[in-house]
Enzyme design. Sequence first.
Site, PDB file in Angstrom:
ATOM      1  N   PRO A  33       0.838  -1.204   0.000  1.00 48.43           N
ATOM      2  CA  PRO A  33       0.000   0.000   0.000  1.00 48.43           C
ATOM      3  C   PRO A  33       0.874   1.256   0.000  1.00 48.43           C
ATOM      4  CG  PRO A  33       0.005  -1.052   2.172  1.00 48.43           C
ATOM      5  CD  PRO A  33       0.734  -1.968   1.246  1.00 48.43           C
ATOM      6  N   TYR A  40      -1.109   4.904  12.974  1.00 49.78           N
ATOM      7  CA  TYR A  40      -2.433   5.467  12.721  1.00 49.78           C
ATOM      8  C   TYR A  40      -3.428   4.954  13.776  1.00 49.78           C
ATOM      9  CZ  TYR A  40       0.002   7.104   8.668  1.00 49.78           C
ATOM     10  OH  TYR A  40       0.912   7.740   7.878  1.00 49.78           O
ATOM     11  N   GLY A  48      12.042  -3.125   3.203  1.00 47.85           N
ATOM     12  CA  GLY A  48      13.461  -3.192   2.869  1.00 47.85           C
ATOM     13  C   GLY A  48      13.836  -4.385   2.016  1.00 47.85           C
TER      14      GLY A  48
HETATM   15  C1  LIG Z   1       5.474   6.956  -0.568  1.00 51.05           C
HETATM   16  C2  LIG Z   1       5.075   5.941   0.475  1.00 51.05           C
HETATM   17  C3  LIG Z   1       3.739   5.850   0.819  1.00 51.05           C
HETATM   18  C4  LIG Z   1       3.311   4.879   1.737  1.00 51.05           C
HETATM   19  N1  LIG Z   1       1.980   4.757   2.019  1.00 51.05           N
HETATM   20  C5  LIG Z   1       1.533   3.743   2.804  1.00 51.05           C
HETATM   21  C6  LIG Z   1       0.142   3.512   2.991  1.00 51.05           C
HETATM   22  O1  LIG Z   1      -0.726   4.193   2.443  1.00 51.05           O
HETATM   23  N2  LIG Z   1      -0.214   2.487   3.788  1.00 51.05           N
HETATM   24  C7  LIG Z   1       0.709   1.673   4.410  1.00 51.05           C
HETATM   25  O2  LIG Z   1       0.333   0.752   5.125  1.00 51.05           O
HETATM   26  N3  LIG Z   1       2.034   1.877   4.226  1.00 51.05           N
HETATM   27  C8  LIG Z   1       2.459   2.863   3.422  1.00 51.05           C
HETATM   28  N4  LIG Z   1       3.807   3.014   3.187  1.00 51.05           N
HETATM   29  C9  LIG Z   1       4.741   2.008   3.676  1.00 51.05           C
HETATM   30  C10 LIG Z   1       5.005   0.976   2.584  1.00 51.05           C
HETATM   31  O3  LIG Z   1       3.850   0.201   2.307  1.00 51.05           O
HETATM   32  C11 LIG Z   1       6.140   0.013   2.994  1.00 51.05           C
HETATM   33  O4  LIG Z   1       5.811  -0.553   4.227  1.00 51.05           O
HETATM   34  C12 LIG Z   1       7.474   0.742   3.104  1.00 51.05           C
HETATM   35  O5  LIG Z   1       7.730   1.502   1.940  1.00 51.05           O
HETATM   36  C13 LIG Z   1       8.626  -0.256   3.288  1.00 51.05           C
HETATM   37  O6  LIG Z   1       8.665  -1.171   2.201  1.00 51.05           O
HETATM   38  P1  LIG Z   1       9.765  -1.033   1.032  1.00 51.05           P
HETATM   39  O7  LIG Z   1      11.095  -1.143   1.714  1.00 51.05           O
HETATM   40  O8  LIG Z   1       9.497  -2.182   0.094  1.00 51.05           O
HETATM   41  O9  LIG Z   1       9.576   0.299   0.386  1.00 51.05           O
HETATM   42  C14 LIG Z   1       4.261   4.011   2.311  1.00 51.05           C
HETATM   43  C15 LIG Z   1       5.613   4.140   1.990  1.00 51.05           C
HETATM   44  C16 LIG Z   1       6.020   5.081   1.074  1.00 51.05           C
HETATM   45  C17 LIG Z   1       7.482   5.169   0.711  1.00 51.05           C
END
Ligand SMILES: Cc1cc2nc3c(=O)[nH]c(=O)nc-3n(C[C@H](O)[C@H](O)[C@H](O)COP(=O)(O)O)c2cc1C
Length: 369
Positions: free
Chosen positions: A35, A186, A302
């Site tokens: 998300p 949240y 990550g």
């Molecule tokens: C731009 C952005 C928006 C995000 N929006 C949400 C969100 O709406 N809901 C949520 O549960 N996490 C949100 N996250 C967290 C991501 O879902 C994810 O947990 C986080 O980016 C770590 O994963 P990654 O290392 O693959 O990026 C967001 C992260 C980023 C960078």
Amino acid sequence: MEREGSGEEETKQIPLLTPYKLGTFQLSHRIVLAPLTRQRSYDTIPQPHAILYYSQRTTKGGLLISEAAAVSETAQGLPHMPGIWRKEQVEAWKPIAESVHDKGGVFFCQLWHAGRVSLQDLWPDGYYPVSSTDKVLVGAENLQFKPPRRLNTDEIPHIVNDFRLAAKNAMEAGFDGVEIHGGFGYLIDQFLKDQVNDRTDRYGGSLENRCRFALEIVEAISNEIGGDRVGIRLSPFSNYMEAGDSDPNALGLYMAEALNKYGILYCHMAEPRVYSYEETPEAHSLKPMRMAFRGTFIVNGGYEREDGNKAVDENHADLVAYGRWFISNPDLPRRFELNAPLNKYDRGTFYTSDPVIGYTDYPFLETSS
Ligand SMILES: Cc1cc2nc3c(=O)[nH]c(=O)nc-3n(C[C@H](O)[C@H](O)[C@H](O)COP(=O)(O)O)c2cc1C
């Protein structure tokens, strides 16, 4: 003469690209769109540009989780995030869900209530966002949060009902199911975590009491749309938005076990290294929670190609969600398949409201230079 069966080795897929049965959904691979809030839904209405954005990231048999969608007017916290409480919003989601389905994707809607993570400017004077507490969020990244108002015990069923109605709306909009946002500081997390929750009623104090609100939402939504269409996201180790817990292992395990009662489809957990979305403080393990939860277990945070493969291969998880890499690589599953280089992501456009830049203009493999 043609050789038969000799291609077996070449077609042997990496673990992330093996099929998986997610309840009634047949997934063709394990790479999930996490998300991701992009703040491009002007005045809470999902926009036509989201059709292209999500369909770019859809694969046949791939699971996508939508950006967080507010469950009610008072669930909002940041500008230009979509809602799912009004007819107009439901109608606007429909063509987006349809475009994901047209390409064979499975689409879950993330249901969200900001609670106290709510910007000062969003609200008129005299209105206060609700929370488990009346402790104000001090602020991060120069953001000014409005002091919250502690929910009275008898108001809590109304919020649970808002989640239930939003889930019903999500199904009407054409989503395949919903993910309850129970993480990252949240509203639900404001109940779960003892750094925030300072209540003395049956929603505060013991672990059981702090988890009650989350589980009531799970129950209400499962009764409404069926547990096989419900997932939940949790981040017990995160202290993002000043929502940390003194015993995240116990919290994560309690929730994983308690969720079994409702037979929900999946539990989506952030790795302990996702302390505040991106930092990496210390090594803990989600293993006890993975073992305790009887549904599908999704991990996130990550991950790259190699450790994602390892997570699936070693049964640490069934599915791996990718956030930032999926922002900048609409064809991420294909790139992983080919072990192709990835486009870098531009943090500067994560949350800007442009309908194209940093949103739908990341190149696909064919057009990468
Ligand atoms: C731009 C952005 C928006 C995000 N929006 C949400 C969100 O709406 N809901 C949520 O549960 N996490 C949100 N996250 C967290 C991501 O879902 C994810 O947990 C986080 O980016 C770590 O994963 P990654 O290392 O693959 O990026 C967001 C992260 C980023 C960078």
